[in-house]
Motif scaffolding. Structure first.
Motif, short mmCIF file in Angstrom:
data_model
loop_
_atom_site.label_atom_id
_atom_site.label_comp_id
_atom_site.label_asym_id
_atom_site.label_seq_id
_atom_site.Cartn_x
_atom_site.Cartn_y
_atom_site.Cartn_z
N ALA A 52 0.70 -1.19 0.14
CA ALA A 52 -0.46 0.18 -0.31
C ALA A 52 0.83 1.77 0.10
O ALA A 52 0.65 2.39 -0.32
N LEU A 53 2.29 1.48 0.90
CA LEU A 53 2.95 2.40 1.23
C LEU A 53 3.51 2.70 -0.65
O LEU A 53 3.16 3.79 -1.17
N MET A 54 3.67 2.01 -1.29
CA MET A 54 4.76 2.07 -3.05
C MET A 54 3.78 2.10 -3.15
O MET A 54 3.73 3.08 -4.48
N GLU A 55 2.25 1.90 -3.30
CA GLU A 55 1.62 2.33 -4.52
C GLU A 55 0.91 4.01 -4.73
O GLU A 55 1.27 4.48 -5.32
N LEU A 56 1.17 3.93 -3.05
CA LEU A 56 0.15 5.67 -2.77
C LEU A 56 1.65 6.08 -3.14
O LEU A 56 1.87 7.63 -3.65
N ALA A 57 3.12 6.03 -2.81
CA ALA A 57 3.91 6.64 -3.52
C ALA A 57 4.44 6.88 -3.98
O ALA A 57 4.18 8.47 -4.89
N VAL A 58 4.33 5.77 -5.10
CA VAL A 58 3.85 6.31 -6.87
C VAL A 58 2.98 7.23 -6.88
O VAL A 58 2.91 8.57 -8.31
N ILE A 59 1.99 6.68 -6.67
CA ILE A 59 0.58 7.76 -7.07
C ILE A 59 0.87 9.53 -6.74
O ILE A 59 0.55 10.63 -7.71
N PHE A 60 1.51 9.66 -5.47
CA PHE A 60 1.38 10.73 -4.65
C PHE A 60 2.81 11.97 -5.64
O PHE A 60 2.40 12.99 -5.48
N GLU A 94 -6.17 19.49 -5.30
CA GLU A 94 -7.19 18.92 -6.58
C GLU A 94 -6.60 18.19 -7.29
O GLU A 94 -5.77 18.16 -7.45
N GLY A 95 -6.97 16.69 -7.74
CA GLY A 95 -6.52 16.08 -8.73
C GLY A 95 -5.91 14.72 -8.03
O GLY A 95 -5.13 13.81 -8.93
N LEU A 96 -5.39 14.41 -6.19
CA LEU A 96 -5.39 13.53 -5.69
C LEU A 96 -6.01 12.51 -5.48
O LEU A 96 -6.75 12.93 -4.67
N LEU A 97 -5.50 11.30 -6.70
CA LEU A 97 -6.94 10.36 -6.41
C LEU A 97 -5.96 8.81 -6.30
O LEU A 97 -4.73 8.95 -6.49
N ALA A 98 -6.68 7.97 -5.31
CA ALA A 98 -6.14 6.91 -5.47
C ALA A 98 -6.98 5.90 -5.37
O ALA A 98 -8.19 5.74 -4.96
N GLU A 99 -6.46 5.09 -6.56
CA GLU A 99 -8.12 3.95 -6.59
C GLU A 99 -7.40 3.15 -5.75
O GLU A 99 -6.09 2.32 -5.48
N LEU A 100 -8.19 2.30 -4.73
CA LEU A 100 -8.02 1.20 -3.55
C LEU A 100 -8.02 0.00 -4.15
O LEU A 100 -7.42 -0.46 -3.66
N ASN A 101 -8.03 -0.73 -5.51
CA ASN A 101 -8.02 -1.58 -6.52
C ASN A 101 -6.32 -1.46 -6.89
O ASN A 101 -5.66 -2.96 -6.59
N ARG A 102 -6.68 -0.58 -6.53
CA ARG A 102 -4.28 -0.69 -6.86
C ARG A 102 -3.58 -0.61 -5.68
O ARG A 102 -2.93 -1.01 -5.21
N VAL A 103 -4.19 0.37 -4.86
CA VAL A 103 -3.74 0.60 -2.99
C VAL A 103 -3.36 -1.15 -3.03
O VAL A 103 -2.60 -1.53 -2.08
N PHE A 104 -4.32 -1.64 -2.93
CA PHE A 104 -4.95 -3.10 -1.81
C PHE A 104 -4.65 -4.09 -2.52
O PHE A 104 -5.38 -5.10 -2.74
N ARG A 105 -4.02 -4.13 -3.99
CA ARG A 105 -4.02 -5.25 -4.95
C ARG A 105 -3.19 -6.54 -4.29
O ARG A 105 -2.26 -6.36 -3.33
#
Length: 245
Positions: free
Chosen positions: A101-109, A234-245
């Motif tokens: 979850a951390l890696m996915e969110l870090a990439v998104i951020f 604005e525009g900071l979005l995180a798909e949960l299916n990606r975060v918890f894959r």
């Protein structure tokens, strides 16, 4: 009032406010596991968890002076610690779900921050915070992920950031969920943080709180199949299916 731990997690803001008026007893599988209660007049406005004294070795808090925390943090070991409201907390080793979850969110951020003045940072990175009602008490935390918008303004000569991040993210683990859901949420709210994300790998949910005027202004819970959306960016979005894959 008695409520389940799941209900408290999903509606933390609601029960934080209720706890200022009456005790909220948290249950799990019908068993009482914690209590939310308003603390004494000397700490008016702060909601705390009334709990048994923890032993330091099992990732609970231990009362200590700040000097002791500093010495412990600089002893050369690889262990990491946080200092919250006069207590030292040992930080547990993260699980695979936590790191995913951390890696996915870090990439998104990171992707969101391109071309912007605000920048994301990941742990380990010490953040120093002071409660509005207790400015003399320094707290040191290591959020999993954060967004800082005033780095140059608050970058000290020792190379450490001394300001208040705009957004903080904590990813729950078995040993830290009480601290992240209760004590850290209250600390962040009362220290000037604008937005707080609680990422729950167990229920696969993301709870987002927006703080204003030292209180909870808004909160929302996102679940699998949904996309978490920041209140303040604005525009900071995180798909949960990606975060918890």
């Amino acid at each position: 009032m008695k409520v389940s731990s799941t209900e408290v997690q999903n509606n933390f803001g609601k029960y934080l406010a209720i706890a200022a008026q009456e005790d909220v007893i948290v249950t799990r599988n019908g068993r009482e596991i914690a209590r939310l209660t308003a603390v004494g007049e000397s700490d008016a406005g702060v909601v705390a968890e009334r709990r048994a004294s923890y032993e330091f070795g099992n990732h609970g808090g231990r009362k200590a002076a700040f000097d002791e925390f500093q010495a412990l943090s600089k002893d050369g070991s690889e262990e990491r610690y946080e200092y919250i409201d006069g207590e030292i907390y040992a930080m547990a080793s993260p699980t695979t779900d936590h790191q995913t979850a951390l890696m996915e969110l870090a990439v998104i951020f990171h992707g969101w921050s391109q071309g912007k003045s605000c920048r994301p940072f990941v742990a380990p990175y010490d953040i120093q915070l002071r409660r509005i009602e207790r400015l003399e008490q320094l707290n040191v935390v290591q959020p999993d992920l954060m967004i800082i918008c005033d780095l140059e303004e608050h970058l000290a000569e020792d190379g450490y950031y001394k300001g208040v991040p705009a957004l903080l993210v904590e990813i729950l683990s078995e040993s830290t969920r009480r601290k992240d859901l209760l004590r850290k949420a209250d600390l962040y709210m009362r220290s000037g943080v604008k937005e707080y994300w609680i990422v729950n790998p167990f229920s696969k949910e993301i709870m987002i709180y927006r703080f204003a005027d030292w209180e909870i202004a808004e909160n929302v819970t996102f679940r699998l199949g949904e996309t978490a959306k920041s209140y303040i960016f604005e525009g900071l979005l995180a798909e949960l299916n990606r975060v918890f894959r």
